[in-house]
Motif scaffolding. Structure first.
Motif, PDB file in Angstrom:
ATOM      1  N   VAL A   1     -40.807 -58.388  41.575  1.00 62.39           N
ATOM      2  CA  VAL A   1     -41.156 -57.847  40.264  1.00 62.39           C
ATOM      3  C   VAL A   1     -41.536 -58.978  39.308  1.00 62.39           C
ATOM      4  N   GLY A   2     -42.238 -58.608  38.262  1.00 60.56           N
ATOM      5  CA  GLY A   2     -42.566 -59.554  37.215  1.00 60.56           C
ATOM      6  C   GLY A   2     -41.408 -59.711  36.252  1.00 60.56           C
ATOM      7  N   TYR A   3     -41.577 -60.610  35.311  1.00 60.54           N
ATOM      8  CA  TYR A   3     -40.493 -60.829  34.354  1.00 60.54           C
ATOM      9  C   TYR A   3     -41.009 -61.385  33.037  1.00 60.54           C
ATOM     10  N   ILE A   4     -40.209 -61.143  32.020  1.00 55.00           N
ATOM     11  CA  ILE A   4     -40.376 -61.744  30.703  1.00 55.00           C
ATOM     12  C   ILE A   4     -39.066 -62.469  30.439  1.00 55.00           C
ATOM     13  N   LYS A   5     -39.128 -63.766  30.173  1.00 60.10           N
ATOM     14  CA  LYS A   5     -37.920 -64.487  29.777  1.00 60.10           C
ATOM     15  C   LYS A   5     -38.051 -64.805  28.293  1.00 60.10           C
ATOM     16  N   ILE A   6     -36.943 -65.119  27.679  1.00 67.81           N
ATOM     17  CA  ILE A   6     -36.886 -65.356  26.233  1.00 67.81           C
ATOM     18  C   ILE A   6     -37.531 -64.169  25.501  1.00 67.81           C
ATOM     19  N   ALA A   7     -37.109 -62.972  25.828  1.00 67.44           N
ATOM     20  CA  ALA A   7     -37.683 -61.755  25.253  1.00 67.44           C
ATOM     21  C   ALA A   7     -37.326 -61.575  23.779  1.00 67.44           C
ATOM     22  N   ARG A   8     -36.277 -62.232  23.336  1.00 65.22           N
ATOM     23  CA  ARG A   8     -35.828 -62.192  21.936  1.00 65.22           C
ATOM     24  C   ARG A   8     -35.418 -60.801  21.480  1.00 65.22           C
TER      25      ARG A   8
ATOM     26  N   ARG B   1     -33.261 -69.554  30.808  1.00 66.15           N
ATOM     27  CA  ARG B   1     -33.219 -70.250  32.088  1.00 66.15           C
ATOM     28  C   ARG B   1     -34.268 -69.673  33.046  1.00 66.15           C
ATOM     29  N   LYS B   2     -35.445 -70.277  33.028  1.00 63.03           N
ATOM     30  CA  LYS B   2     -36.563 -69.792  33.832  1.00 63.03           C
ATOM     31  C   LYS B   2     -36.190 -69.682  35.306  1.00 63.03           C
ATOM     32  N   ASP B   3     -35.481 -70.691  35.824  1.00 55.88           N
ATOM     33  CA  ASP B   3     -35.118 -70.678  37.236  1.00 55.88           C
ATOM     34  C   ASP B   3     -34.250 -69.468  37.578  1.00 55.88           C
ATOM     35  N   ARG B   4     -33.346 -69.107  36.677  1.00 57.33           N
ATOM     36  CA  ARG B   4     -32.463 -67.957  36.933  1.00 57.33           C
ATOM     37  C   ARG B   4     -33.278 -66.665  36.976  1.00 57.33           C
ATOM     38  N   VAL B   5     -34.130 -66.472  36.006  1.00 62.63           N
ATOM     39  CA  VAL B   5     -34.920 -65.240  35.961  1.00 62.63           C
ATOM     40  C   VAL B   5     -35.834 -65.161  37.177  1.00 62.63           C
TER      41      VAL B   5
ATOM     42  N   ALA C   1     -36.365 -62.267  40.052  1.00 65.95           N
ATOM     43  CA  ALA C   1     -37.646 -61.558  40.081  1.00 65.95           C
ATOM     44  C   ALA C   1     -38.361 -61.714  41.423  1.00 65.95           C
ATOM     45  N   ALA C   2     -38.386 -62.916  41.962  1.00 65.81           N
ATOM     46  CA  ALA C   2     -39.139 -63.167  43.201  1.00 65.81           C
ATOM     47  C   ALA C   2     -38.617 -62.330  44.382  1.00 65.81           C
ATOM     48  N   PRO C   3     -37.319 -62.354  44.687  1.00 64.34           N
ATOM     49  CA  PRO C   3     -36.852 -61.533  45.825  1.00 64.34           C
ATOM     50  C   PRO C   3     -37.024 -60.027  45.594  1.00 64.34           C
ATOM     51  N   LEU C   4     -36.971 -59.623  44.324  1.00 62.89           N
ATOM     52  CA  LEU C   4     -37.154 -58.205  44.010  1.00 62.89           C
ATOM     53  C   LEU C   4     -38.632 -57.813  44.044  1.00 62.89           C
TER      54      LEU C   4
ATOM     55  N   PRO D   1     -26.099 -66.105  41.609  1.00 64.96           N
ATOM     56  CA  PRO D   1     -27.316 -66.928  41.600  1.00 64.96           C
ATOM     57  C   PRO D   1     -28.568 -66.211  42.109  1.00 64.96           C
ATOM     58  N   ALA D   2     -28.378 -65.065  42.771  1.00 65.21           N
ATOM     59  CA  ALA D   2     -29.512 -64.340  43.361  1.00 65.21           C
ATOM     60  C   ALA D   2     -29.153 -62.860  43.456  1.00 65.21           C
TER      61      ALA D   2
END
Length: 176
Positions: free
Chosen positions: A85-92, A72-76, A80-83, A44-45
């Motif tokens: 870093v930024g993120y892209i979800k649903i990158a396809r 799953r936005k919450d998962r990404v 990302a937050a503890p690391l 989970p983290a």
């Protein structure tokens, strides 16, 4: 070969990728797939080991960014937050769209960037199509029969990389 599933580099796991290796290859921006690359689906983290590795990268001037197909936005965000870093979800992925979006958002050129992932047919193809360095790692969890089948199908592409780039990495496929 933009649509090639053959990665440029292969490592056993993300933690084997070092700042020295990245610096030697001119890589300043490292994009990371999430599921089964830097964390098992059940985690989970971020683990303490992942947090330590990310800190080492930051200390050595390597910027990190998560590029995930997860919806799953919450998962990404939980990674990302503890690391930090930024993120892209649903990158396809295998579309290069998410990779290009990360490059544009963070201001890096494809020539100084790499994408690390566990799948040849999504991560490697997306990286190759976007013109970034493709790095494949062994999936963290192979207990699911479908993942095991996919991994078996990808072995020839992984082997082509290992032979061409890291002959000493034969252990990528075998536990020693």
């Amino acid at each position: 070969m933009k649509h090639s599933p053959v990665p440029r580099h292969a490592f056993r796991k993300y933690a084997d990728i070092t700042p020295a290796f990245l610096n030697n290859h001119g890589i300043k921006f490292l994009m990371l797939d999430l599921d089964n690359t830097i964390a098992k689906y059940s985690e989970p983290a971020p683990s303490a080991a992942l947090l330590q590795w990310a800190s080492m990268m930051a200390e050595n001037g390597i910027a990190l960014h998560i590029v995930s197909n997860s919806r799953r936005k919450d998962r990404v965000e939980a990674f990302a937050a503890p690391l930090g870093v930024g993120y892209i979800k649903i990158a396809r992925k295998p579309s290069p769209r998410g990779v290009r979006q990360a490059l544009e958002t963070c201001g890096f050129a494809s020539s100084e960037s790499a994408l690390v992932g566990d799948q040849a047919y999504t991560d490697v193809i997306a990286a190759n199509r976007a013109g970034t360095t493709s790095i494949i790692v062994r999936p963290l969890d192979l207990r699911n029969p479908l993942f095991l089948l996919r991994y078996a199908i990808e072995l020839p592409f992984r082997a082509m990389c290992a032979v061409k780039t890291y002959k000493e990495r034969r252990s990528m496929y075998y536990d020693e």
